[in-house]
Enzyme design. Sequence first.
Site, PDB file in Angstrom:
ATOM      1  N   HIS A 308       0.855  -1.188   0.000  1.00 51.80           N
ATOM      2  CA  HIS A 308       0.000   0.000   0.000  1.00 51.80           C
ATOM      3  C   HIS A 308       0.887   1.232   0.000  1.00 51.80           C
ATOM      4  O   HIS A 308       1.923   1.242   0.652  1.00 51.80           O
ATOM      5  CB  HIS A 308      -0.916   0.008   1.235  1.00 51.80           C
ATOM      6  CG  HIS A 308      -2.065   0.929   1.084  1.00 51.80           C
ATOM      7  ND1 HIS A 308      -1.974   2.272   1.355  1.00 51.80           N
ATOM      8  CD2 HIS A 308      -3.329   0.717   0.648  1.00 51.80           C
ATOM      9  CE1 HIS A 308      -3.143   2.837   1.100  1.00 51.80           C
ATOM     10  NE2 HIS A 308      -3.976   1.927   0.668  1.00 51.80           N
ATOM     11  N   ASP A 366      -7.961  -5.288   0.186  1.00 48.39           N
ATOM     12  CA  ASP A 366      -8.502  -6.154  -0.862  1.00 48.39           C
ATOM     13  C   ASP A 366      -8.082  -7.607  -0.738  1.00 48.39           C
ATOM     14  O   ASP A 366      -8.572  -8.453  -1.480  1.00 48.39           O
ATOM     15  CB  ASP A 366      -8.067  -5.622  -2.239  1.00 48.39           C
ATOM     16  CG  ASP A 366      -8.852  -4.390  -2.600  1.00 48.39           C
ATOM     17  OD1 ASP A 366     -10.025  -4.320  -2.207  1.00 48.39           O
ATOM     18  OD2 ASP A 366      -8.294  -3.503  -3.260  1.00 48.39           O
TER      19      ASP A 366
HETATM   20  N1  ACO Z   1       4.195  -7.713  -4.824  1.00 49.48           N
HETATM   21  C1  ACO Z   1       5.534  -7.691  -4.997  1.00 49.48           C
HETATM   22  N2  ACO Z   1       6.296  -6.599  -4.879  1.00 49.48           N
HETATM   23  C2  ACO Z   1       5.671  -5.448  -4.561  1.00 49.48           C
HETATM   24  C3  ACO Z   1       4.286  -5.373  -4.357  1.00 49.48           C
HETATM   25  C4  ACO Z   1       3.533  -6.568  -4.488  1.00 49.48           C
HETATM   26  N3  ACO Z   1       2.211  -6.545  -4.312  1.00 49.48           N
HETATM   27  N4  ACO Z   1       3.940  -4.096  -4.058  1.00 49.48           N
HETATM   28  C5  ACO Z   1       5.067  -3.385  -4.064  1.00 49.48           C
HETATM   29  N5  ACO Z   1       6.142  -4.195  -4.364  1.00 49.48           N
HETATM   30  C6  ACO Z   1       7.570  -3.809  -4.404  1.00 49.48           C
HETATM   31  C7  ACO Z   1       7.888  -3.037  -5.668  1.00 49.48           C
HETATM   32  O1  ACO Z   1       8.333  -3.904  -6.709  1.00 49.48           O
HETATM   33  C8  ACO Z   1       8.976  -2.120  -5.186  1.00 49.48           C
HETATM   34  O2  ACO Z   1      10.176  -2.872  -5.066  1.00 49.48           O
HETATM   35  P1  ACO Z   1      11.626  -2.166  -5.372  1.00 49.48           P
HETATM   36  O3  ACO Z   1      11.755  -1.090  -4.332  1.00 49.48           O
HETATM   37  O4  ACO Z   1      12.605  -3.269  -5.233  1.00 49.48           O
HETATM   38  O5  ACO Z   1      11.525  -1.616  -6.753  1.00 49.48           O
HETATM   39  C9  ACO Z   1       8.543  -1.755  -3.769  1.00 49.48           C
HETATM   40  O6  ACO Z   1       7.754  -2.886  -3.334  1.00 49.48           O
HETATM   41  C10 ACO Z   1       7.711  -0.492  -3.681  1.00 49.48           C
HETATM   42  O7  ACO Z   1       6.612  -0.615  -4.581  1.00 49.48           O
HETATM   43  P2  ACO Z   1       5.948   0.587  -5.356  1.00 49.48           P
HETATM   44  O8  ACO Z   1       5.199   0.040  -6.535  1.00 49.48           O
HETATM   45  O9  ACO Z   1       6.958   1.658  -5.601  1.00 49.48           O
HETATM   46  O10 ACO Z   1       4.931   1.119  -4.266  1.00 49.48           O
HETATM   47  P3  ACO Z   1       3.711   2.071  -4.533  1.00 49.48           P
HETATM   48  O11 ACO Z   1       3.440   2.776  -3.261  1.00 49.48           O
HETATM   49  O12 ACO Z   1       3.926   2.899  -5.746  1.00 49.48           O
HETATM   50  O13 ACO Z   1       2.513   1.059  -4.877  1.00 49.48           O
HETATM   51  C11 ACO Z   1       0.691  -0.430  -4.698  1.00 49.48           C
HETATM   52  C12 ACO Z   1       1.532   0.658  -4.002  1.00 49.48           C
HETATM   53  C13 ACO Z   1       0.193   0.069  -6.073  1.00 49.48           C
HETATM   54  C14 ACO Z   1      -0.543  -0.707  -3.855  1.00 49.48           C
HETATM   55  C15 ACO Z   1       1.562  -1.711  -4.862  1.00 49.48           C
HETATM   56  O14 ACO Z   1       1.955  -2.185  -3.587  1.00 49.48           O
HETATM   57  C16 ACO Z   1       0.836  -2.814  -5.640  1.00 49.48           C
HETATM   58  O15 ACO Z   1       0.874  -2.813  -6.866  1.00 49.48           O
HETATM   59  N6  ACO Z   1       0.162  -3.759  -4.915  1.00 49.48           N
HETATM   60  C17 ACO Z   1      -0.598  -4.790  -5.571  1.00 49.48           C
HETATM   61  C18 ACO Z   1      -1.930  -4.232  -6.051  1.00 49.48           C
HETATM   62  C19 ACO Z   1      -2.893  -3.958  -4.924  1.00 49.48           C
HETATM   63  O16 ACO Z   1      -3.104  -4.783  -4.042  1.00 49.48           O
HETATM   64  N7  ACO Z   1      -3.541  -2.764  -4.961  1.00 49.48           N
HETATM   65  C20 ACO Z   1      -4.554  -2.381  -3.995  1.00 49.48           C
HETATM   66  C21 ACO Z   1      -4.076  -1.245  -3.152  1.00 49.48           C
HETATM   67  S1  ACO Z   1      -5.260  -0.888  -1.891  1.00 49.48           S
HETATM   68  C22 ACO Z   1      -6.448  -0.021  -2.707  1.00 49.48           C
HETATM   69  O17 ACO Z   1      -6.239   0.679  -3.650  1.00 49.48           O
HETATM   70  C23 ACO Z   1      -7.795  -0.154  -2.227  1.00 49.48           C
END
Ligand code: ACO
Length: 432
Positions: A308, A366
């Site tokens: 998140h 979620d």
């Molecule tokens: N699985 C694996 N790796 C992940 C995940 C995941 N679900 N989420 C983040 N990471 C990793 C990224 O690859 C990144 O790694 P790095 O630093 O080595 O490059 C690091 O964690 C940071 O991730 P970002 O994408 O920069 O984080 P951001 O804050 O931009 O994204 C998000 C947050 C979109 C929720 C992300 O965690 C994600 O895509 N999660 C899966 C989708 C999801 O569950 N979305 C629902 C969110 S809750 C809502 O909207 C109601």
Amino acid sequence: MSDKTYTLRDNSTGDELELQSKSGSIGPDVVDVRPVYAKQDIFTFDPGFSSTASCESAITYIDGDKGILLYRGYPVEQLADKSSYIEVCYLLLHGELPTAAQLEGFSHSIRTHTMINESMLRFFNGFHHDAHPMAMVGGVVSSMSAFYHDTLDINNPRHRQIFAHRIIAKMPTIAAAAYKHTLGQPFVYPDNDLDYSSNLMRMFFGVPAEDYRIDPVAAEAIDLLLILHADHEQNCSTSTVRLAGSSGTNPYSAVASGIAALWGPAHGGANEAVLRMLEEIGTVDNVDKYVNKAKDKNDPFRLMGFGHRVYKNHDPRATIIRKMCYRVLDNLGQQDNPLFDLALQLEQIALKDEYFVERQLYPNVDFYSGIIYKALGIPSSMFTVMFAVARAVGWVSHWQEMIEDPDSRIGRPRQLYMGSGPRDYQAITERS
Ligand code: ACO
């Protein structure tokens, strides 16, 4: 304004600009960067807005490090335990919990706005039978501005109130109509004697040929999920509603843009994606393989329902929903639900894995919600629609707050231009 100042210094010229910070009631201060462009002719750069507060708001507070979520100051755990979705709607819209008389008045108004215009209902016949319900719901909500143009004056508080009540009341009806269309079943009209969540369930699962018996545990679970999804400060869809609304467009169009933003798998679409992922993983034996895929930078796979932007400890909503999963499955006699077992196992493995620990990736709202929806018979294509039904009140509350804010201006970010410099047009015959 707080008494703290920050200095922005241009090291090439020695020019300095003093920036003032502002304090909120709780949470981090912000640095007011509004003078930066006017005084120093530079922009701030923050793609994804992870360091930018786009507005002042008094609706929802999140402390992502501590896993705290407050609606109008009330912890979401207390609201989940003691309140109802309709009461939470009142709270979000008005800022205070209602008295008994206020709740009765509000609830009555919502109950008596549940029907949709018959012409609007006929729109559904125009959609292909396998249209995604989010596509139908977004389109039909957008069309509401064509039905209620007599109350679209955004500067008229009574018009704004009628809009708020209409959207909250009609979202379940529109969602149910979309669902019935995908099933090819007759539409079930709302029953205004029922509470919000029971009415939603009856419109989803009832058929005209039979009486529909409401399962109180199922209705309670739906109400809980609606409460937990009702608002989440300046998330992607809410910021979209604010940005669209800042141009002065009508509020139905602004909400429709929020529905579009919510649909994406990085936001509200994640609940549908979680279930697809769990079904793809299939058995506990495959969990390690998929955890490794999620960690592999060359693999686009992510653990859906994990991570998140704001929560870096735990998402309090996920904890509450996981608890409700046990109750719902128990009530349905599904104590050994393979998808729930798989989700629990996946959470355990990921929470101990260095990759997820280092990046502070925890189950989000979620991760478990789809398990409840599926157990109740709601298909995965409807999960994000359920989210939109719940979030409508959040969008409306933020839109209202923005319209009532005298400092509100059209949202208009700037950019760092990386394209070509000025060049002369070439005739097509002269291009290589
Ligand atoms: N699985 C694996 N790796 C992940 C995940 C995941 N679900 N989420 C983040 N990471 C990793 C990224 O690859 C990144 O790694 P790095 O630093 O080595 O490059 C690091 O964690 C940071 O991730 P970002 O994408 O920069 O984080 P951001 O804050 O931009 O994204 C998000 C947050 C979109 C929720 C992300 O965690 C994600 O895509 N999660 C899966 C989708 C999801 O569950 N979305 C629902 C969110 S809750 C809502 O909207 C109601």
